[in-house]
Design a protein around this motif. Structure first.
Motif, PDB file in Angstrom:
ATOM      1  N   ASN A 272      -1.682  19.743  -7.432  1.00 29.05           N
ATOM      2  CA  ASN A 272      -0.279  20.149  -7.225  1.00 29.05           C
ATOM      3  C   ASN A 272       0.033  20.517  -5.777  1.00 29.05           C
ATOM      4  OD1 ASN A 272       0.227  19.841 -10.012  1.00 29.05           O
ATOM      5  ND2 ASN A 272      -0.517  21.924 -10.412  1.00 29.05           N
ATOM      6  N   LYS A 273      -0.702  19.893  -4.852  1.00 28.09           N
ATOM      7  CA  LYS A 273      -0.459  20.142  -3.423  1.00 28.09           C
ATOM      8  C   LYS A 273      -0.100  18.821  -2.746  1.00 28.09           C
ATOM      9  CE  LYS A 273      -3.466  24.189  -2.771  1.00 28.09           C
ATOM     10  NZ  LYS A 273      -3.837  24.428  -4.172  1.00 28.09           N
ATOM     11  N   PRO A 274       1.194  18.574  -2.488  1.00 31.73           N
ATOM     12  CA  PRO A 274       1.584  17.346  -1.786  1.00 31.73           C
ATOM     13  C   PRO A 274       0.956  17.333  -0.389  1.00 31.73           C
ATOM     14  CG  PRO A 274       3.488  18.425  -2.764  1.00 31.73           C
ATOM     15  CD  PRO A 274       2.354  19.400  -2.855  1.00 31.73           C
ATOM     16  N   PRO A 275       0.586  16.178   0.103  1.00 37.43           N
ATOM     17  CA  PRO A 275       0.893  14.834  -0.404  1.00 37.43           C
ATOM     18  C   PRO A 275      -0.123  14.269  -1.385  1.00 37.43           C
ATOM     19  CG  PRO A 275      -0.202  14.661   1.702  1.00 37.43           C
ATOM     20  CD  PRO A 275      -0.066  16.135   1.430  1.00 37.43           C
ATOM     21  N   PHE A 276      -1.018  15.098  -1.924  1.00 37.58           N
ATOM     22  CA  PHE A 276      -2.137  14.584  -2.713  1.00 37.58           C
ATOM     23  C   PHE A 276      -1.721  14.213  -4.125  1.00 37.58           C
ATOM     24  CE2 PHE A 276      -4.109  17.101   0.630  1.00 37.58           C
ATOM     25  CZ  PHE A 276      -5.077  16.216   1.090  1.00 37.58           C
ATOM     26  N   GLU A 277      -2.207  13.070  -4.569  1.00 34.10           N
ATOM     27  CA  GLU A 277      -2.100  12.605  -5.944  1.00 34.10           C
ATOM     28  C   GLU A 277      -3.474  12.099  -6.385  1.00 34.10           C
ATOM     29  OE1 GLU A 277       2.508  10.924  -6.358  1.00 34.10           O
ATOM     30  OE2 GLU A 277       0.775   9.655  -6.818  1.00 34.10           O
ATOM     31  N   VAL A 278      -3.842  12.411  -7.615  1.00 35.50           N
ATOM     32  CA  VAL A 278      -5.155  12.014  -8.129  1.00 35.50           C
ATOM     33  C   VAL A 278      -4.986  10.828  -9.076  1.00 35.50           C
ATOM     34  CG1 VAL A 278      -7.181  12.727  -9.443  1.00 35.50           C
ATOM     35  CG2 VAL A 278      -6.048  14.353  -7.906  1.00 35.50           C
ATOM     36  N   LEU A 279      -5.699   9.759  -8.784  1.00 34.81           N
ATOM     37  CA  LEU A 279      -5.755   8.586  -9.656  1.00 34.81           C
ATOM     38  C   LEU A 279      -7.061   8.652 -10.444  1.00 34.81           C
ATOM     39  CD1 LEU A 279      -4.625   5.877  -7.057  1.00 34.81           C
ATOM     40  CD2 LEU A 279      -3.198   7.286  -8.562  1.00 34.81           C
ATOM     41  N   SER A 280      -6.972   8.828 -11.738  1.00 36.31           N
ATOM     42  CA  SER A 280      -8.168   9.092 -12.541  1.00 36.31           C
ATOM     43  C   SER A 280      -8.974   7.834 -12.833  1.00 36.31           C
ATOM     44  CB  SER A 280      -7.793   9.763 -13.854  1.00 36.31           C
ATOM     45  OG  SER A 280      -8.964  10.057 -14.598  1.00 36.31           O
ATOM     46  N   LEU A 281     -10.289   7.979 -12.737  1.00 34.90           N
ATOM     47  CA  LEU A 281     -11.219   6.902 -13.073  1.00 34.90           C
ATOM     48  C   LEU A 281     -11.524   6.857 -14.563  1.00 34.90           C
ATOM     49  CD1 LEU A 281     -13.807   7.515 -10.182  1.00 34.90           C
ATOM     50  CD2 LEU A 281     -12.084   5.691 -10.262  1.00 34.90           C
ATOM     51  N   ALA A 282     -10.922   7.734 -15.363  1.00 39.69           N
ATOM     52  CA  ALA A 282     -11.293   7.884 -16.770  1.00 39.69           C
ATOM     53  C   ALA A 282     -11.195   6.567 -17.536  1.00 39.69           C
ATOM     54  CB  ALA A 282     -10.429   8.961 -17.421  1.00 39.69           C
ATOM     55  N   GLY A 283     -10.091   5.859 -17.384  1.00 41.74           N
ATOM     56  CA  GLY A 283      -9.911   4.617 -18.126  1.00 41.74           C
ATOM     57  C   GLY A 283     -10.947   3.565 -17.754  1.00 41.74           C
TER      58      GLY A 283
END
Length: 418
Positions: free
Chosen positions: A399-410
């Motif tokens: 929840n800290k811009p500019p960071f976004e997490v793209l999950s490897l789960a799938g």
């Protein structure tokens, strides 16, 4: 009234030919019908002898049949011309049903360490075939691991995976202890998921006496005990140097995956997806990723020496008027990435974002990256995408811009089904 002539035997049911048990099974129903029709027929001694042989063979087969044996689906052939087409259709449908592929879902017991618990839960949420299993991570008074795998007998014959995180030397030993123990529990197969291979940047020697720890870790993992299903499978993402795949021995099967497909999916969702260019901070990043991103306009940067300093210059490509996404495999202090951001902004980029598969950020170096709300690409990033390969970083930048997490789960869940 003239006696009805006996029904002819098909060539495949000729009673004079030798029958195997499997052949008798295939035609048992048709033979039973034929024998029933013979009951009221004045037959010759030859036909009676033939029927006697058939009955003896079927009786012998029924005697040898296992108790839990079940008849497979079979088509009973009919010899009248009126029903021949129907029989052919039924036979064709049966063969088609038997030939159609049936997807077998592999059940996997997924263990995890404390750091990867959140990622493991996301992986399990991707598939009902993945069952989470916990480990008791304890220590003795002297600090050494006191580990316990609950219900160890319950995973016998199961496909087992372990989701690891070698974030620091202090946690590697306890996880290796579990990794070496699991294959010995009489399991069907073992897969080690290590999203980030931490010593990948130390893959070569420049001076005599340098220790290439990437090779050291690869050798350690290559000696994981073999399970019932064979060598261990290793799943890792965007390893730093492509030649490191040859560091592993024959007792482990490395599967080198990538987080780039996640980035491509995210870029397609942006409102300016048709105005994106991809920038590589050096030739190494270009070699690793340019084939996966070749449909984007490309910018290649390079470090050049000016006096005692090494500065970043644009080697090829034009960022003017574009939303430029800097792509690399990992980031540590972020110095090179920030220099690349500034030179792209100076050459006219309207927006600048960044992607790395592994956000390491030692000593909270992620704090160096500001968020650009629009119009100031030289001072901040519109987006900074990372994956959840480094769980400690994910918790820090949440929840800290500019960071976004793209999950490897799938991706991990799909790989476990291979």
């Amino acid at each position: 009234m003239a006696a009805t002539p006996p029904l002819p035997f098909p060539s495949s049911q000729n009673p004079n030919s030798s029958h195997s048990h499997s052949h008798a099974l295939k035609h048992s129903s048709s033979i039973s019908i034929s024998l029933h029709k013979f009951t009221g027929i004045q037959s010759s001694k030859k036909i009676r002898r033939q029927c006697s042989k058939l009955r003896c063979e079927i009786t012998s087969f029924e005697f040898d049949k296992p108790k839990n044996w079940a008849d497979p689906l079979r088509v009973i052939p009919t010899f009248s011309h009126s029903s021949s087409s129907m029989s052919m259709t039924a036979a064709s449908a049966s063969a088609s049903a038997m030939d159609s592929p049936v997807k077998n879902t592999k059940k996997v017991c997924l263990f995890y360490c404390a750091e990867t618990k959140a990622l493991a839960e996301r992986v399990a949420a991707e598939s009902d075939a993945i069952e989470l299993r916990s480990i008791n991570w304890r220590t003795f008074d002297d600090g050494f691991p006191n580990l316990f795998i609950p219900n160890a007998q319950g995973i016998r014959g199961q496909h087992v995976a372990f989701l690891a995180s070698f974030s620091s030397p202090g946690v590697i030993f306890e996880q290796l202890s579990v990794i070496y123990a699991l294959p010995k529990l009489f399991i069907a197969s073992f897969t080690l998921v290590l999203p980030f291979f931490p010593t990948g940047t130390s893959e070569r020697m420049e001076d005599e006496g340098d220790v290439a720890t990437a090779f050291t870790l690869a050798r350690i993992l290559s000696h994981i005990p073999i399970s019932r299903g064979g060598p261990t499978s290793l799943v890792t993402f965007d390893i730093h140097a492509l030649q490191e795949r040859f560091y592993f021995g024959d007792n482990i099967l490395p599967c080198f995956d990538s987080g780039i497909p996640l980035l491509k999916n995210r870029l397609q969702e942006l409102p300016d997806s048709d105005n994106i260019s991809v920038a590589f901070p050096d030739d190494g990043a270009w070699k690793r990723f340019h084939t996966q991103l070749q449909h984007f306009p490309t910018i290649v940067c390079a470090k050049v020496r000016e006096g005692d300093k090494r500065i970043v210059r644009i080697k090829e490509g034009d960022p003017a008027g574009r939303h430029v996404v800097i792509v690399d495999d990992l980031v540590q202090s972020g110095g090179t990435l920030i220099e690349c951001q500034r030179v792209l902004a100076a050459h006219g980029a309207t927006k600048i974002s960044a992607y790395v598969t592994h956000g390491i950020f030692p000593k909270r170096s992620w704090e160096r990256f500001e968020h650009d709300n629009g119009g100031n690409p030289e001072n901040g990033l519109t987006y900074f995408w990372i994956t959840d390969s480094c769980p400690i970083t994910v918790r820090a930048v949440k929840n800290k811009p500019p960071f976004e997490v793209l999950s490897l789960a799938g991706t991990i869940a799909a790989t476990l089904q291979i």
